[in-house]
Enzyme design. Structure first.
Site, short mmCIF file in Angstrom:
data_model
loop_
_atom_site.label_atom_id
_atom_site.label_comp_id
_atom_site.label_asym_id
_atom_site.label_seq_id
_atom_site.Cartn_x
_atom_site.Cartn_y
_atom_site.Cartn_z
N GLU A 140 7.99 -2.94 7.46
CA GLU A 140 9.02 -2.39 6.57
C GLU A 140 10.41 -2.66 7.13
OE1 GLU A 140 8.30 1.52 5.07
OE2 GLU A 140 6.14 1.30 5.32
N SER A 186 1.02 0.52 8.58
CA SER A 186 1.68 0.49 9.89
C SER A 186 0.69 0.61 11.03
CB SER A 186 2.71 1.62 10.00
OG SER A 186 3.82 1.29 9.21
N GLY A 197 0.83 -1.20 0.00
CA GLY A 197 0.00 0.00 0.00
C GLY A 197 0.86 1.24 0.00
N HIS A 198 0.24 2.33 -0.36
CA HIS A 198 0.94 3.60 -0.44
C HIS A 198 1.23 4.14 0.95
CE1 HIS A 198 1.61 6.53 -3.72
NE2 HIS A 198 1.70 5.36 -4.29
N ASN A 199 2.10 5.16 1.02
CA ASN A 199 2.29 5.84 2.30
C ASN A 199 0.96 6.39 2.77
OD1 ASN A 199 4.99 5.43 2.48
ND2 ASN A 199 5.53 7.35 1.45
N GLY A 200 0.66 6.18 4.02
CA GLY A 200 -0.60 6.71 4.57
C GLY A 200 -1.80 5.83 4.25
N SER A 201 -1.54 4.62 3.76
CA SER A 201 -2.68 3.75 3.46
C SER A 201 -3.13 2.99 4.70
CB SER A 201 -2.32 2.78 2.34
OG SER A 201 -1.23 1.98 2.74
N GLY A 202 -2.37 3.12 5.79
CA GLY A 202 -2.82 2.48 7.03
C GLY A 202 -2.12 1.18 7.34
#
Lengths: 321, 267
Positions: free
Chosen positions: B163, B44, B37-42
């Protein structure tokens, strides 16, 4: 990545390395107290002799200990001078007039310049500082020609002044030597653990020694990491033209701020992440934990404790008599 | 009943937008899940709610029959460990040995047992020779391996990699991936959050997240054939699969296409 040495600990073998950190802390404490109880110069000299003997028995590098004395050398010299000058009890040992003339001033300036130059080009900073102090005394005493600036004044050294100054210096020497031996032969982690165990009884008055020890050991663990970080930031700033070594004090301060702000921000992010990592590994502050490090006492610890206790008792007995 | 069950999970930092929005997933024991998913996709945030670091707004997480809550967080964390992105910020101990021991100390494992386990798991992640080393003398990959050993020593059987390879050099990255493969073979459940699609291809199933929602959750092979899933969530396919997908439209190239698939999925 280079590792930064924390504290003065040097790995080695020998008697003091084998002692439990708790024993060492207690022994150093007891010995320091007894050093303060000794009242006669002979007793102190014997104590200094015993301390040196202990260093030899423990196979401790004396040069290291002397290096440990360096930072307080100035303090020692000052206490010595003040004691001699200000203590006005007992018999007068020396008494004479002091002069302050134009020539005195000239000599003093020369002595000062010589001292600064010698400090810059040689390594013996304290020797030259001491020589400088002596030369001040000699000029004030013997240079009496030329235009007088201050009226001649009386200067006297008293018996007690001399004994007290030697007293204070020897006391400080012994105390510093003792604490240097402690830090030279004990790993910072062992030291914190020893402190933790010794302070454990304080839990009754609400002092959480376990958390305290954990805080210290985490700080110790992160010192090299934060040093690395500081280096990186400094290089990043330098690559954009910042110069940390030159400029006026005001400029330097400004540059330090430009280093501290990012370091603080990074440290906060770090601590947040570390807290997460610790929590996810089931750390709950204040809950009981088992320990991987175990402190064990042996017959050596008993002997060392007995020894320091007997020194303390001896000092008390001598004081009472 | 699945090993990990996530039902109607939502999370938000503020009232307005949900970082996680109505997530429903089941994960079986021993599965390898990749989360893309993209950064900020939730991604983490999902990982943090799974170990109870963040409290969900609504919904339930059940792991091995235990529903996560304030009381059960301690039990849940025994089963699930997390390896974070920055190797430095999760190294608690002063030495490797201390760090592997940290989790066990918290679980009140007796000292003798700890020493045994430290040796066993340090050997497993190939760090036995480094037990007394300080973190400043270790590489990033070594630190991540120590983190894995610490989790394994707690007897967790689910490991989340948040990550975990993104700050490593290519060599350490490859090495860590090899370790994850052996962990998977040993029967551990693995949830790997990643940006790297080549890493994701190793998983059994891929979860694609977009704006806090589950965009797709399917077997790796199935999901890779579906170009739409990737382009519409702004993810890129590896070149080989991109090529294979465009060849797929023509039956003449069927053979080449299958070869490319094989290549991309086995590498």
């Amino acid at each position: 990545m280079k590792s930064v040495i924390i504290g003065q600990y040097i790995p080695g073998k020998g008697l003091f390395y084998k002692l439990d950190p708790r024993t060492k802390i207690i022994a150093v404490f007891l010995l320091m107290v007894s050093v303060f109880l000794f009242e006669r110069i002979e007793q102190l000299l014997i104590a200094l002799g015993v301390a040196t003997l202990l260093l030899l028995v423990g196979k401790i590098n004396i040069i290291r200990v002397i290096k440990g004395l360096k930072p307080i050398m100035i303090l020692l010299i000052f206490t010595f001078i003040f004691q001699i000058m200000l203590n006005k009890q007992g018999q007068k040992v020396v008494e004479h007039d002091m002069y302050f003339t134009l020539f005195t001033l000239l000599f003093l300036v020369i002595a000062f310049i010589l001292w600064r130059v010698m400090v810059k080009i040689t390594k013996f900073r304290f020797t030259f500082f001491f020589l400088f102090v002596i030369s001040i005394y000699l000029t004030l005493r013997y240079v009496d020609y030329g235009q007088t600036i201050i009226q001649p004044f009386n200067f006297a050294i008293y018996e007690d002044g001399i004994t007290m100054s030697i007293f204070v210096v020897i006391r400080l020497l012994i105390i510093i030597t003792l604490s240097t031996v402690l830090t030279l032969t004990t790993k910072p982690t062992d030291l914190t653990q020893g402190l933790e165990k010794l302070m454990h009884p304080l839990k009754k008055i609400g002092f959480d020694s376990e958390s305290f020890a954990l805080i210290i050991s985490i700080s110790l663990r992160y010192i090299p990491t934060i040093f690395d970080e500081a280096n990186k930031i400094m290089m990043a700033q330098a690559s954009r033209g910042a110069d940390f070594s030159e400029g006026k004090l005001k400029d330097k301060l400004r540059q330090v701020i430009s280093l501290l702000v990012p370091m603080f921000i990074i440290a906060f992010i770090r601590s947040e992440e570390l807290a997460n990592a610790m929590e996810s590994r089931n750390f709950v502050p204040g809950e009981p934990r088992t320990r991987i490090h175990e402190l064990t006492m042996s017959y050596r610890d008993t002997l060392a404790t007995l020894f320091s206790f007997s020194v303390l008792i001896l000092s008390i007995v001598l004081k009472v008599i | 009943m699945s090993y990990i069950e996530i039902q109607k999970l939502s999370y938000s930092y503020n009232e307005k937008t949900n970082v996680l929005d109505d997530i429903n997933i089941d994960i079986e024991k021993g599965e390898w899940i990749a989360v893309l998913g993209h950064n900020g996709s939730g991604k983490s945030t999902l990982a943090k709610t799974l170990v109870g670091l963040l409290e969900p707004k609504t919904g339930d997480i059940t792991i091995d029959g235990i529903t996560l809550g304030e009381e059960t967080a301690y039990e849940i964390r025994k089963k699930i460990g997390i390896v974070f992105q920055n190797p430095d910020n999760q190294f608690v101990g002063v030495t490797v040995k201390d760090d592997i021991a940290f989790g066990m100390e918290n679980l009140c494992v007796p000292r003798e047992e700890m020493l045994e386990k430290i040796n066993f798991y340090a050997k497993k992640v190939n760090m036995l020779d480094f037990l007394d080393k300080e973190p400043a003398t270790l590489s990033g990959g070594q630190k991540q391996r120590v983190a894995i050993a610490g989790i394994l020593a707690m007897q967790s059987d689910i490991i989340i990699f948040d990550e975990a390879t993104s700050m490593l050099d290519p060599y350490s990255k490859e090495e860590l991936i090899q370790y994850i493969k052996t962990l998977h073979k040993d029967g551990l459940t693995i949830i790997m959050i990643t940006h790297d699609i080549n890493e994701a291809l190793l998983a059994d199933r891929i979860l694609v997240m977009n704006k806090g929602k589950v965009f797709a959750f399917q077997e790796t092979e199935k999901i890779m054939k579906d170009k739409e899933t990737f382009t519409s969530s702004n993810l890129e396919l590896p070149v080989a699969l991109e090529l294979a997908n465009s060849l797929a439209q023509d039956d003449k190239f069927k053979e080449i296409r299958d070869k490319l698939w094989e290549y991309a999925l086995t590498k």
